[in-house]
Design a protein around this motif. Sequence first.
Motif, PDB file in Angstrom:
ATOM      1  N   LYS C  62       0.837  -1.206   0.000  1.00 20.73           N
ATOM      2  CA  LYS C  62       0.000   0.000   0.000  1.00 20.73           C
ATOM      3  C   LYS C  62       0.864   1.245   0.000  1.00 20.73           C
ATOM      4  CE  LYS C  62      -4.349  -1.348   2.167  1.00 20.73           C
ATOM      5  NZ  LYS C  62      -5.093  -1.310   3.438  1.00 20.73           N
ATOM      6  N   PHE C  67      -1.410   4.227  -1.115  1.00 20.10           N
ATOM      7  CA  PHE C  67      -2.653   4.226  -0.332  1.00 20.10           C
ATOM      8  C   PHE C  67      -2.395   4.347   1.158  1.00 20.10           C
ATOM      9  CE2 PHE C  67      -3.944   1.345  -3.969  1.00 20.10           C
ATOM     10  CZ  PHE C  67      -4.419   2.414  -4.702  1.00 20.10           C
ATOM     11  N   ALA C  87      -1.348   8.718  -5.233  1.00 23.00           N
ATOM     12  CA  ALA C  87      -1.486   7.356  -5.777  1.00 23.00           C
ATOM     13  C   ALA C  87      -1.708   7.344  -7.281  1.00 23.00           C
ATOM     14  CB  ALA C  87      -2.634   6.637  -5.070  1.00 23.00           C
ATOM     15  N   HIS C  88      -2.579   8.268  -7.771  1.00 25.15           N
ATOM     16  CA  HIS C  88      -2.922   8.156  -9.180  1.00 25.15           C
ATOM     17  C   HIS C  88      -1.821   8.660 -10.122  1.00 25.15           C
ATOM     18  CE1 HIS C  88      -4.262  12.314  -8.362  1.00 25.15           C
ATOM     19  NE2 HIS C  88      -4.177  12.520  -9.665  1.00 25.15           N
ATOM     20  N   VAL C  92       2.841   2.765 -11.058  1.00 25.21           N
ATOM     21  CA  VAL C  92       2.771   1.480 -10.360  1.00 25.21           C
ATOM     22  C   VAL C  92       1.327   1.012 -10.480  1.00 25.21           C
ATOM     23  CG1 VAL C  92       2.723   0.534  -8.033  1.00 25.21           C
ATOM     24  CG2 VAL C  92       4.580   2.041  -8.693  1.00 25.21           C
ATOM     25  N   ASN C  93       1.100  -0.253 -10.697  1.00 20.01           N
ATOM     26  CA  ASN C  93      -0.271  -0.765 -10.706  1.00 20.01           C
ATOM     27  C   ASN C  93      -0.405  -1.956  -9.780  1.00 20.01           C
ATOM     28  OD1 ASN C  93      -0.539   0.237 -14.063  1.00 20.01           O
ATOM     29  ND2 ASN C  93      -1.859   0.946 -12.426  1.00 20.01           N
ATOM     30  N   THR C  94      -1.632  -2.155  -9.340  1.00 21.06           N
ATOM     31  CA  THR C  94      -1.879  -3.186  -8.333  1.00 21.06           C
ATOM     32  C   THR C  94      -2.907  -4.195  -8.837  1.00 21.06           C
ATOM     33  OG1 THR C  94      -1.555  -1.474  -6.665  1.00 21.06           O
ATOM     34  CG2 THR C  94      -2.518  -3.535  -5.909  1.00 21.06           C
ATOM     35  N   TYR C 113      -9.673   1.137 -18.651  1.00 22.23           N
ATOM     36  CA  TYR C 113      -9.896   2.282 -17.765  1.00 22.23           C
ATOM     37  C   TYR C 113      -8.629   3.124 -17.578  1.00 22.23           C
ATOM     38  CZ  TYR C 113     -11.619   4.838 -13.679  1.00 22.23           C
ATOM     39  OH  TYR C 113     -12.002   5.817 -12.792  1.00 22.23           O
ATOM     40  N   GLY C 114      -7.532   2.447 -17.269  1.00 20.85           N
ATOM     41  CA  GLY C 114      -6.273   3.163 -17.035  1.00 20.85           C
ATOM     42  C   GLY C 114      -5.839   3.925 -18.273  1.00 20.85           C
ATOM     43  N   GLU C 116      -7.807   4.965 -20.706  1.00 17.43           N
ATOM     44  CA  GLU C 116      -8.759   6.034 -20.972  1.00 17.43           C
ATOM     45  C   GLU C 116      -8.447   7.263 -20.124  1.00 17.43           C
ATOM     46  OE1 GLU C 116     -12.827   4.812 -20.459  1.00 17.43           O
ATOM     47  OE2 GLU C 116     -13.475   6.917 -20.639  1.00 17.43           O
ATOM     48  N   VAL C 117      -8.241   7.047 -18.826  1.00 22.25           N
ATOM     49  CA  VAL C 117      -7.989   8.210 -17.974  1.00 22.25           C
ATOM     50  C   VAL C 117      -6.623   8.827 -18.288  1.00 22.25           C
ATOM     51  CG1 VAL C 117      -9.498   7.435 -16.135  1.00 22.25           C
ATOM     52  CG2 VAL C 117      -7.072   6.886 -16.021  1.00 22.25           C
ATOM     53  N   ALA C 162      -4.179  -4.305 -15.045  1.00 22.94           N
ATOM     54  CA  ALA C 162      -2.986  -3.683 -14.476  1.00 22.94           C
ATOM     55  C   ALA C 162      -1.846  -3.626 -15.500  1.00 22.94           C
ATOM     56  CB  ALA C 162      -2.551  -4.439 -13.235  1.00 22.94           C
ATOM     57  N   ASN C 165      -1.320  -1.004 -18.649  1.00 26.40           N
ATOM     58  CA  ASN C 165      -0.766   0.339 -18.466  1.00 26.40           C
ATOM     59  C   ASN C 165       0.758   0.354 -18.483  1.00 26.40           C
ATOM     60  OD1 ASN C 165      -3.439   1.565 -17.801  1.00 26.40           O
ATOM     61  ND2 ASN C 165      -3.297   0.116 -16.108  1.00 26.40           N
TER      62      ASN C 165
END
Lengths: 295, 355, 372
Positions: C62, C67, C87-88, C92-94, C113-114, C116-117, C162, C165
């Motif tokens: 975390k 987080f 975090a964003h 790093v992805n989880t 999603y990743g 797109e954002v 994950a 990205n």
Amino acid sequence: MRALSRETTALTLLLAPVTLFLAIFFLIPLGIMAVYSLLEPGLYGGVEWSFYHWNYGRILGWADGFIEEFDIVYLQVLGRSMGLAALTVISTLLICFPVAFWISRLPAKQKNFFIFLITLPFFTSMIVRLYAWVLILRDSGFANQLLEWLGLISEPLDLMFTGTAVIIGMVYIFIPFMFLPIYSSIEKLDMSLVQASQDLGASPFTTFRRIVLPSVMPGVIAGCILVFIPSLGNFVVPDLLGGARVVMIGNLVEQQFLYARNWPFGAALSMVIIAVMMLLMAVYLFRVVKADSNR
Amino acid sequence: MKVLNSVSAGCQQLTRSLTLACAVSAAAVSAPVMAAEELNLYNWGDYINPEVLTRFTAETGIKVNLDTYGSNEEMLAKLQAGATGYDIVFPSVHMQDIMSHLKLLHKTNINQSAGFKNIDPAHLKAKTDPKGEYCLPYAWGSVGIVYNKELVPELNSWNEFFALPEQGKKIAMLDDMREDIGIALILQGESVNSVDRDQLKAAQAFLIEQKPNVSAFTYDSIPMVQSGDIAAAQWYVGAMMYVLEDPEKLAYVIPEEGATMYQENMCVLNSAPNKSNAKAFLEFFMKPEIAALNAAQQANGTANKAAVSLLPENLRANPAVNPPAEVMDKLQIFEDLGKGLKLYDRVWTKVRTAS
Amino acid sequence: MSIAFSHNPASDYLRVRNAVRHFNTPEGGVVKALDGINLNIGQSEFITLLGPSGCGKTTLLKIIAGFERLDSGKITLDSQTLLELSAHRRPVNTVFQSYALFPHMSVGDNVGYGLEVAGVKKPERVQRIGEALEMVGLAGIEKRLPSQLSGGQQQRVALARAIVNRPKVLLLDEPLSALDRHLRMKMQIELKNLQTELGICFLFVTHDQEEALTMSDRIVVLNGGKVEQLGTPTEIYHRPASRFVADFIGESNVFEGKVVRFDDFGADVQCGELLIRTEDRNLITGSAVEVMLRPEQFTLLDSSTSAAGQQVLTATLEQAVFVGSDHQLVCRLASGQQISALVRGHCHHLQVGQPLQLAYSSADVHTIPAVF
Ligand SMILES: Nc1ncnc2c1ncn2[C@@H]1O[C@H](COP(=O)(O)OP(=O)(O)OP(=O)(O)O)[C@@H](O)[C@H]1O
Ligand SMILES: [Mg+2]
């Protein structure tokens, strides 16, 4: 197959008392209203058992044979009630949504305390609570005294018997109905989804819009329905805090059953209110079903 | 021996009378004996002096139960919906007529009772009961204006009342279709029972014109007149109760254009379980001292001529409570409108939807 | 420590320095979730965090993901300080233990999603979603909702979401714990292959030592918020740095003793009545040590086999359990200590209560400095 049909039978039996209860206490009165709405009014209240088609036409504005002029006054009343209900929904939503989020973030003890505070009004009569608002809002009331003491005003503000007072009262009465469903859907919100969204690079705002909002939407919609329906029929608040200067659809129904002694017309008005509510529910259910079949 | 004999004779006699008593009370049991000790009133809220009930029970041993309603229509709707168990109701005169048409009332022949001579025949107002064979006039009063003297030094007429908002003073009217339309009709010099379409149209126009000036339509204006939040309000003569408590601040007036009046009568229901107790109560209420006891507490008028002289000075000499004849002539009482009610309903809806 | 580094010369890609995170418990105590952690991890390593429940594995992940905050210490990734980034913004992805798939979005939208954002345009997005799903063996299920997938499929979608990205580090918190044994073993292999293919650093948390041993380039054994040992699976298994690691990883027979003699080739350790020979040359007489032998390092002597060049223990058989190709023998020494041996071949003739000759090689004997 056999097992299934046995299950169905068992379910039917188990649900029978509930169904019966609903039938007796919901459908039968509804049926009586539906029938009454098509009958001729009795001279001294009650109904004459002969078919009478004027009741619904009268709502739409047509003259009922006694008053000649076409006048959509009843539709105006319905429109105004829906407007007030919508305004109540929007105001309670704007207040409850952020507050529910804020409270859901508090430590358990404070959280429970706030939930207790919000449900507290349920324990006293609505009329009593509204009279408390009369004491607050009137010219010599606490609100004006406070503002005067703070030096913000020199003349008392005109609060009592205004549209503002009605909105304040409506919001006050219906806040729990909006708050609780939203709060419970926020409580159910899976925080790991929020973390996942952040983890994938979404800003807090995007996370809120794309993840949080869709998750709490069912609670929001439930809250809106729970507030809209009783608001539509409410007339106590406009009467007490608005000085009864405007007539709500609820007043109209009461007026018909009591003072105008026109039960069939009152029944027809009630049927129209029920129809409007059913329509709204149907739109909502249709959307949910559509969303479900998309899954 | 003689002594013994007479004792035994006495015993015999005692036994006989005991047996008789038993038989009588047995008969009474088979008729509802409990009912013989109860009376159920269905009255407007706070519309009877509790002392009257206490005295009645003390005198007769009959226990009185009191249930209340907020309007004639509420009472009628409840009875029409099948409520039973009530003995006496207190309808307004026009409602008595309706109830009489609906055959809800019991003929008591109360006018045959000795006390009826005290009742002013002018108050036998019900069309269906001109002789008082059914109901007993209970109380009456005018519906005038109560005002705060600190804000309005003097007020004598409806025209002055409706002019107050122009001076920045707030007024309130009753949330009552008949009363409000009634004032509009009075100001045009018409009958408060008019079912003439044009007269009602004019009344409607008057009320819609006044509406922006009326702060509230409510029955709860007294506290706000007391606090000064409302300067003047259309209200019942019962306001005298508050005026007498604080005569420096409050006043009640019957406006010079005239006003409506109300009168409620005591009626026994056909469905009454305790009709004889009910009649006993009507007779009890005909006693001047009882009628006066009630009127003094309620600060309203009584139809009992003999009671007037027993009233306290401030009520007896009060022109609002006991108006002189020329004022009496300007008071109009509501009658049932029959089908004409629909016109009123439309006018009232129009007034209340107007902005 | 020098041994650990030797396997990965470029192992300063992800650096954790003196990471400390203490939690105040509601009971008023303090939990040292991380108590001075130091790690150096290479750019394309498969690292497993292994340790008992509550040792701080999730807390560490975390903190890397952003987080959870650090009380003190420093983390750098690719020479960039991580802690200032929210975090964003971290590369790093989880993969979450519960998968955390968005229930109201299709598989395709979840995976994309990743991207797109991050503003990746649709055509490229669609292509990369397809590739990522193909990589995890789920090509063509973009339109489904997560609720229409099996547990294993959801797990793969979470993985695809994950890796699509292309993070610098992939954090996996017990991603396989919800799967059944069979699927789990399959996924272990697939994960390992995927990591090799992608060439990015995987930081993988597990409870399961077997999983750790089969998949990792290196293992970090954590205990009570501290690193017990960081090393390759073989190092961890055969040369545990502490009694804790020896006990936690695999089965072990540990004897406490004292060095009574040493020479150029090793030392003798006296453990009660037992004298055990080890080839550890760093011991000096008088020091207290623990010696460890894995069960499979014993062989069973019988009349036909000789013990030439081997050490022998005598013990009484208490229990023999057949575990596939081997037998697990539970024996008791004369001193009363229980030992366990895993021996190959037919053992049906053995009887409980019978004396056994267990041979071991002094080269296998590992010594751990005893802690006082
Ligand atoms: N928010 C918190 N508040 C208080 N204590 C916490 C908090 N988060 C973790 N801890 C404590 O920190 C310690 C480490 O927790 P962590 O979740 O990192 O363990 P873990 O190694 O992941 O365990 P497991 O294998 O069971 O998942 C535990 O003792 C836990 O109780
Ligand atoms: Mg964990």
